[in-house]
Design a protein around this motif. Sequence first.
Motif, mmCIF file in Angstrom:
data_model
loop_
_atom_site.group_PDB
_atom_site.id
_atom_site.type_symbol
_atom_site.label_atom_id
_atom_site.label_comp_id
_atom_site.label_asym_id
_atom_site.label_seq_id
_atom_site.Cartn_x
_atom_site.Cartn_y
_atom_site.Cartn_z
ATOM 1 N N ARG A 208 49.608 -69.765 -93.603
ATOM 2 C CA ARG A 208 49.896 -69.310 -94.965
ATOM 3 C C ARG A 208 51.389 -69.435 -95.283
ATOM 4 O O ARG A 208 51.768 -69.856 -96.388
ATOM 5 C CB ARG A 208 49.438 -67.856 -95.129
ATOM 6 N N GLN B 278 54.933 -75.205 -100.932
ATOM 7 C CA GLN B 278 54.769 -75.048 -102.371
ATOM 8 C C GLN B 278 56.099 -74.706 -103.047
ATOM 9 O O GLN B 278 56.407 -75.202 -104.131
ATOM 10 C CB GLN B 278 53.746 -73.943 -102.667
ATOM 11 N N VAL C 139 51.024 -78.929 -91.140
ATOM 12 C CA VAL C 139 51.649 -79.748 -92.184
ATOM 13 C C VAL C 139 50.997 -81.126 -92.237
ATOM 14 O O VAL C 139 50.955 -81.819 -91.222
ATOM 15 C CB VAL C 139 53.159 -79.902 -91.919
ATOM 16 N N LEU D 211 51.745 -80.075 -101.988
ATOM 17 C CA LEU D 211 51.278 -80.011 -100.615
ATOM 18 C C LEU D 211 50.918 -81.373 -100.057
ATOM 19 O O LEU D 211 50.905 -81.585 -98.860
ATOM 20 C CB LEU D 211 50.053 -79.089 -100.534
ATOM 21 N N SER E 158 52.316 -73.174 -95.774
ATOM 22 C CA SER E 158 51.778 -73.625 -97.061
ATOM 23 C C SER E 158 52.621 -73.092 -98.213
ATOM 24 O O SER E 158 52.900 -73.806 -99.183
ATOM 25 C CB SER E 158 50.326 -73.167 -97.212
ATOM 26 N N SER E 159 53.052 -71.851 -98.095
ATOM 27 C CA SER E 159 53.884 -71.253 -99.139
ATOM 28 C C SER E 159 55.239 -71.948 -99.233
ATOM 29 O O SER E 159 55.749 -72.221 -100.330
ATOM 30 C CB SER E 159 54.073 -69.758 -98.862
ATOM 31 N N LEU F 285 41.584 -75.496 -94.347
ATOM 32 C CA LEU F 285 42.645 -74.510 -94.510
ATOM 33 C C LEU F 285 42.087 -73.201 -95.067
ATOM 34 O O LEU F 285 42.464 -72.112 -94.635
ATOM 35 C CB LEU F 285 43.739 -75.066 -95.429
ATOM 36 N N HIS G 5 42.176 -69.366 -93.474
ATOM 37 C CA HIS G 5 42.680 -68.209 -94.208
ATOM 38 C C HIS G 5 41.615 -67.118 -94.337
ATOM 39 O O HIS G 5 41.916 -65.929 -94.235
ATOM 40 C CB HIS G 5 43.137 -68.643 -95.609
#
Length: 314
Positions: free
Chosen positions: A91, A98, A25, A263, A94-95, A191, A195
Amino acid sequence: MKSILQSRYWGVMARGMAMGAADVVPGVSGGTIAFITGIYQELLDSLSSIGPHSLKLLARRGPLVAWRVINGNFLLALFGGILISIFSLARLISSLLQSYPIVVWAFFFGLVLASAVPILRRVPRWSPLVFACFVGGALVAVAVSELRPAQIEATPITLFLSGALAICAMILPGISGAFILLLIGIYPRVLASVHELQLLNLTCFAAGAATGLMLFSRLLSWLMHRYLASTLAFLAGILLGSLKIIWPWKLSAHGVESVGDKLVPLMSNTSPTTFVARTGEGAHLGAALIAAFAAMALVLLVEYLGNRHGMEKQ
C-alpha cells in the motif's frame, strides 16, 4: 539445525524485504535485488534442490536432513522477508507511485542501471557468443516493453498460471513479475487480493508461483553452473534493456488509462522538457536526479560491502 535468529538470517530476511518491495513495483525485479546483494546463486541452488530427491530424503532420513539439503533456514528467512514486505509495503509503495511517480521511477531507474555493473563485472570472459547473448537479452527486454496490456478474467486457473509466469520473471534480474502481471491485465486484481486478504485468490496465485519457481529455478541454476559467461551477459542485457520500461518521464498511451496512469509504466517515454510542455506538470528534474544517484550509490555500496564480506570469509 542452526537458529533462524542468527545474524546471517536477519540479513537474509532484510534482503527478502528489499526483494518484496521491488516486486510490488511494475518494472523492477526482485531478482535484481537478489543479485546485487550477493544471494542470487544461493537462491537458485536452494530452490533447485527442492524436488523428488528431497522428498526421498524426507521419507528416509527425516525432516532435519531434508531441511539442511534444501537450505531451509535460508529460504524461510528470505521468503519470510518477501511476504512481510509485500503485505506491509504494498500500500505504501502504491501510494508513493501515485503521489511522487517521477521521483520513485527515477530511484528505480538508478537502481537498475547501477545493478548492471556487478553483473557485468562477474562475466568471466567475453566472446562473440557472449556478446550476442548480451544483445539478445537487451532485445528481449525492449520487446517486452513494447507489448500492450491485455485483459483476462481472474479465475483460479488464470491466477495459478499468472503466478507461475510472474515468479519466473521475478527471479530474472531486469524483468518484473508485477510488470508481466500488468501486461496480461491481472495486476490490479492481484494487488487488490493482497490489500483485501482474499485468501482463495492468494492461494491459487501462490500455488502457481511455487510451481513456476521450482521449475524455472532449476533451469537458471543449470545455466549458471554450465554457461556462466553467456547467462550473466544475457541477464545484464535484460537489465539494461528494461530501463526503457522504468524511464521516469512518460506520456499517457491509449488503452492504459483504466489501470491508472501514475502506476503503469506502459506509456510512451519522453524528455523532461516535453513532459512539462505536454502535461503542464513539473518535471521534478532535480529531485529525480538526486533519487537516481542515491540509488546508484546504494547499489555500489551494497556491492562493495558484499565483496568485502566475501573476502573476510575466505
